[in-house]
Motif scaffolding. Sequence first.
Motif, PDB file in Angstrom:
ATOM      1  N   THR A  29       0.824  -1.208   0.000  1.00  0.00           N
ATOM      2  CA  THR A  29       0.000   0.000   0.000  1.00  0.00           C
ATOM      3  C   THR A  29       0.859   1.260   0.000  1.00  0.00           C
ATOM      4  O   THR A  29       0.556   2.226  -0.707  1.00  0.00           O
ATOM      5  CB  THR A  29      -0.937  -0.002   1.218  1.00  0.00           C
ATOM      6  OG1 THR A  29      -1.801  -1.140   1.141  1.00  0.00           O
ATOM      7  CG2 THR A  29      -1.783   1.256   1.267  1.00  0.00           C
ATOM      8  N   ILE A  30       1.940   1.258   0.760  1.00  0.00           N
ATOM      9  CA  ILE A  30       2.778   2.458   0.813  1.00  0.00           C
ATOM     10  C   ILE A  30       3.931   2.416  -0.181  1.00  0.00           C
ATOM     11  O   ILE A  30       4.583   3.439  -0.410  1.00  0.00           O
ATOM     12  CB  ILE A  30       3.333   2.706   2.230  1.00  0.00           C
ATOM     13  CG1 ILE A  30       4.192   1.534   2.691  1.00  0.00           C
ATOM     14  CG2 ILE A  30       2.208   2.995   3.198  1.00  0.00           C
ATOM     15  CD1 ILE A  30       4.853   1.762   4.031  1.00  0.00           C
ATOM     16  N   SER A  83       3.090   2.835  -4.731  1.00  0.00           N
ATOM     17  CA  SER A  83       1.959   2.306  -3.973  1.00  0.00           C
ATOM     18  C   SER A  83       1.120   1.488  -4.945  1.00  0.00           C
ATOM     19  O   SER A  83       0.922   1.882  -6.098  1.00  0.00           O
ATOM     20  CB  SER A  83       1.130   3.447  -3.388  1.00  0.00           C
ATOM     21  OG  SER A  83       1.889   4.188  -2.467  1.00  0.00           O
TER      22      SER A  83
END
Length: 647
Positions: free
Chosen positions: A448-449, A522
Motif C-alpha cells: 500500500t505504501i 503504492s
Amino acid sequence: MLRQLIYPGFAAAGLLIAGEAMAQTATPAFDVIIKGGSIVDGSGGTPYSADIGVVGGHIAQIGTLDPSSGKTVINATGQLVSPGFINIHSHAQTNAVATAASALLQGVTTELVNSDGGMTGPADDVTAGLQMFSNDGLAVNVAPFVGFNAVWASVVGAEDRRPTSEEIGRMQTIVSSGMKAGAWGVSSGLDYKPGYYAKTSEVIDIVKPSAPYRAIFTNHDRFAPPNFSSLEGIAETLEVGQKAGLIPVVTHMKLWAKEQGRAGEAIDMLRRSTASGHYAVGDVYPYVFAQSGPAGLLLPGWSVDGGREKMLERFKDPAMRARIAKETEEQLVARVGGPEGLYLTQEKRYLPAAMQEMNAPAGETIIRLLEKGDVRTLFTFGSEDDVNAFYRYPDTVMACDCGATTTTRTHPRNYGAFARFLGEYTRNRKLFPWQEAIRRMTALPASTIGMVDRGLLAPGMVADIVVFDPDTITDRSTIEKPSLLATGISTVLVSGTLAVSDGRVTGEQGGRALLRGQDMPSRPMAVGKAGRWSLGAISLNSGGREGAIKVDADLRQNAGNAGADGKLSITGSGWSITANSFGPVQSADGWVSFSAWGVASNGRAMPLIITLDRKMAGIAKNKVAVTIRSDEASWTTTVPTRQIRGF
C-alpha cells in the motif's frame, strides 16, 4: 559506520554493494538462525516449517539449516515466525523510538509517522523531522508522510479563510519537495483544524503534485455539519484520491455513533472505487473507542478559528458561549451518542461525573475543562459488528492509530493494538486464519505504501522478523490501565538486530530512517502471480575505465506464493555477482520486483532487490527502468521494452 565494499563497475554507477558485516562466503556463517518455527511469510500463503538464516541484517536463506552455522540460534518451536509488523498509521513519539518497548512488544518494527496531517519538525523539511526521531537512535524503523494539515498551517495559518493562488502554489511546492525527499505519501486530517477549513477542491489541488510519485493519500475523514456523516467523509477521501491521482486510504476507518451498523455501505464505497479503476484501501484499529481532544473534534469549527487564544475570547462572550455549548452537544451526540460516551483520560472518569461535580450540562462542562488547559478524551463511538465487517474486507490493513510511546495515561491501543488483533480478532473470534491476519500487518501495508524490501520473509529481504506464540499472544492494556505491555511475543529482529529476546526488550537499536525510492509505487498487493520474467543481457555503461556492466535475468514464479526459481547475473570487468535464491515476484501494472541473495565471484554475499518499471516518472513509453538495490544503495538505468520478456 561499517566500511563499504565497492565493486569497480558499480562504483562509477553509484551502487555500493555491501557492508563488511554482510560479507560472507557462499556458505555463510549466519549471524542469526531462527530454528523450528512455522513460517507465516506475509504473502497470505499457507504456513510451512523451515529455518531462517540471517546475515548482516537481511534474510540469506530459508530451509533446513545446521544450528552450528549460526552465531545466535533462536528456538522457535511451537511458535509462528512472521515479517515485522508495519504500522501504517503511527503517532510515535520522538522520545520513545530509541527504546520503543510499547511497539516492539506488539511486534511492530516500522512506524509510518506524520499521520492525520501532522508533521514532526518543519512542514517543508521531511528529513529534519526524521532527524528529530533519530537523534537518540532507533529501536524501530521510522518512515515519514508529508502532513497536509501542517503544510496548510505553515502557509495559511490557523484562520478559516481561503488561500490565495500564490499560497496554493507554495503548498504544492512543499508537498512536491517532501515527496521528492522520500516521503511515502500525503497524510491529512480533514476532521482537525486548520485542515478542516480547506475545501475539497483545495485539498485536491494541493496534493496533486504528489501524483507522479504514485503514492497514497491517507485521511482522517471529515465529520462535519450539517449532516455529521462518516459516509460523507469517506466519500471525500475517495474523491481526493481519485481526482489527485493517488491511492486513497480511509485511515482508522470508523462509523461514528450516528451511523453505527452501516459498515456494509462503507465497504461498498471502497469496493466500487477499486472496481472503477481507483484502488482504495482502509485501515482499522481493533477498538470501538478513539482518542482525541474535544477542541479538535467536538467544538464547532468557527469557535476555534484563529487558535486557542481566540477560542478563549469567544468563551467570554455569553451569547457565543451558549452557542458553542449547544453545537458541542450536537457533535457529542452525533459522534458518541451522548455524555456517557466520553472518557476523560487525565481525570480517569467519564464526562457525566464531571458534569455532576460542576452542576452543568455537557457543553458547558467541556468549555470549563478547556478553559483549564488541554483535555484528552476517549470517544466510545462504534460497534464491534462494524469493526468485524471492516476487517473481513480483504483490502483493510491493521493499523493502530498509535505508536511507540512512554505515556501512561493514553488509549490502550498504544500498548496493545497489534496483540489484540492477533489474540482477540484472529485467535478468539476467528475472523480469518493466521496467514491472513499476518498479511494485513505485513505485505499488504508494505504494498500500500510502496515498500519493496519489507513485508515478506524471503531471501534478500530485510530481516525485520517477529516470533510469537499464537496460543498466548494477547493485549493487557485497558481504559483504566492503558500502559500494560502486551505478552506472547518472544523475539523481534529489526534489520537483523535482536530487539526483543525471550520476551524482553534488549535496548539494541537496529532501526533505520526509511525513505521512498522512485521505483517504489503504492500498489494493490500482488505476490506470487504466476509467470516468467526474462531480462536479456543488457550492457550498462558505467562511465568508468572498467567498461560496461551486463545484467541478465530469467525468473519463473512458482505456483502459489512460494519463491521464484531462475538465475540472475551481474557482470563487470573482472567481477560478477550471481543469484539462484529468490523471493516471490511482486507485481503491479507495468511493474515487477523480486528479492534475491547474491554471491560475488570473490565469495562475498549480499542482498539484492531488482525492480523493472515502465511507469516511473520520466521514462519513455518504449523504455523500462531497471533498478538494482543492495542494502541502502541503489542504481537505475533504462532499457528498451523489447529486451524484457513476459513484462
